[in-house]
Write an enzyme that holds these catalytic residues in place. Structure first.
Site, PDB file in Angstrom:
ATOM      1  N   CYS A   1      38.937  51.112  37.109  1.00 26.10           N
ATOM      2  CA  CYS A   1      40.268  50.843  37.583  1.00 26.10           C
ATOM      3  C   CYS A   1      40.895  49.612  37.007  1.00 26.10           C
ATOM      4  O   CYS A   1      40.411  48.311  37.225  1.00 26.10           O
ATOM      5  CB  CYS A   1      40.260  50.480  39.070  1.00 26.10           C
ATOM      6  SG  CYS A   1      41.956  50.206  39.658  1.00 26.10           S
ATOM      7  N   LEU A   2      41.781  49.659  35.917  1.00 23.55           N
ATOM      8  CA  LEU A   2      42.137  48.456  35.296  1.00 23.55           C
ATOM      9  C   LEU A   2      43.557  48.642  34.714  1.00 23.55           C
ATOM     10  O   LEU A   2      43.850  49.838  33.967  1.00 23.55           O
ATOM     11  CB  LEU A   2      41.273  48.217  33.963  1.00 23.55           C
ATOM     12  CG  LEU A   2      41.290  47.040  33.121  1.00 23.55           C
ATOM     13  CD1 LEU A   2      41.137  45.795  33.769  1.00 23.55           C
ATOM     14  CD2 LEU A   2      40.394  47.036  31.721  1.00 23.55           C
TER      15      LEU A   2
END
Lengths: 152, 204
Positions: free
Chosen positions: A88-89
């Protein structure tokens, strides 16, 4: 090698070889120049210190107009990385910019290991643990690093 | 004609006189004609003669200085000095890297002694008739390149493309920034919101 490999990918690959980022190795696959075998060293002073984490990175057809696909292959205990290794970036999603490169993406991932963000979780159980009992979460992360990310 | 009249005025007068003489072959109504002719002719002559008479050669120093006076447009204004002598080169035109070495020096008096690097052959260009000198350097001294395709300005030109900028000032090649703006609606460098008409092609 793909016949129509864009010059940008060739340039990035050459530079990754000639001037590697400290703590990061990215090698193109022999059969597919858009697929990279990546090893990221766990940042010092983080629970991932002294671990080496394998990742895969794929440059889609639209790259650099769309983000590379990156996934952890090594199991890791981190609130922003799920059990399938998905990350999750923001820069890999809606904050992608074509001015970013393989090296900047990998540096961002390395930075994410230094600064877990449990308020924007992907692995909910890990994030919950991180928020309620941070020291225990860090201990688990160290344990996983030792178990899965050492000598692999 | 009075001896006090300046040369220019004298010439003007004499030319007016000639005009008068020419038209004086007719009769009296000259007076009217004269005022008309006088105004027109005077203003005409004034423009050209003033330019000739009052031209001051700003470059007439003893040191050899090249002035490229043809290839730069009005925007580039008057003084474009292509000489390599340090005192003929305006300070603000000296590139940062030329000045840097002097910072560490013991005193400012040493300045003239410090060898100032001659601008590289591709920095200021004497021949810009095509307007395509491949001499656009980044602050680090490298050729400017597009941060998206990573091609430098030479390659961009070779591919019949051009550099382009946007309202936040970041520079790309035209093709890449057009595609990026169309797709994301923002600057790839700073994420400032952009529309297609914010793209300005650079004719360098």
């Amino acid at each position: 090698m793909a016949a129509g490999l864009p010059r940008r990918i060739i340039k990035e690959t050459q530079r990754l070889m000639q001037e590697p980022v400290p703590g990061i190795v990215a090698l193109p696959d022999e059969g597919n120049a858009r697929y990279f075998h990546v090893v990221v060293a766990g940042p010092s002073e983080s629970p991932y210190e002294s671990g080496t984490f394998k990742l895969e990175l794929f440059l889609p057809e639209e790259y650099p107009m769309s983000a590379p696909k990156v996934r952890f292959m090594t199991k890791i205990y981190h609130p922003n990385i799920d059990k399938l290794g998905r990350i999750c970036l923001d820069i890999l999603k809606d904050k992608w910019s074509p001015a970013l490169q393989i090296r900047t993406v990998l540096l961002s991932i390395q930075a994410l290991l230094s600064a877990p963000n449990p308020d924007d979780p992907l692995a909910n159980d890990v994030a919950e643990q991180w928020k309620t009992n941070e020291s225990k979460a860090i201990q688990t992360a160290k344990q996983w690093t030792k178990t899965y990310a050492t000598d692999n | 004609m009075s001896g006090l009249v300046s040369g220019r005025r004298g010439r003007r007068r004499s030319r007016r006189q000639r005009n008068l003489d020419a038209s004086a072959e007719q009769d009296e109504p000259i007076v009217l004609d004269d005022s008309v002719i006088d105004d027109n002719v005077t203003s005409c002559i004034d423009l050209t003669e003033t330019a000739d008479d009052e031209f001051v050669d700003l470059t007439s120093s003893q040191t050899p200085v090249l002035i490229d006076d043809n290839s730069y447009g009005a925007n580039d204004s008057s003084v474009v000095i292509l000489g390599d002598l340090e005192d003929s080169l305006p300070a603000h035109r000296r590139r940062l890297e030329d000045r840097l070495p002097t910072i560490g020096d013991s005193s400012d008096e040493d300045l003239p002694v410090v060898p100032i690097k001659v601008p590289k052959p591709n920095t200021p260009r004497p021949n810009t008739s095509s307007g395509c000198g491949s001499s656009i350097l980044s602050p680090e001294g490298n050729l400017i390149s597009c941060p998206i395709c990573l091609d430098d300005v030479k390659t961009i030109k070779k591919n019949n493309d051009k550099l382009a900028t946007v309202s936040c000032g970041h520079v790309f090649c035209r093709k890449c920034i057009q595609q990026a703006v169309q797709q994301n609606g923002c600057c790839p460098m700073c994420r400032k919101k952009l529309k297609k008409n914010n793209i300005v092609v650079l004719h360098v």
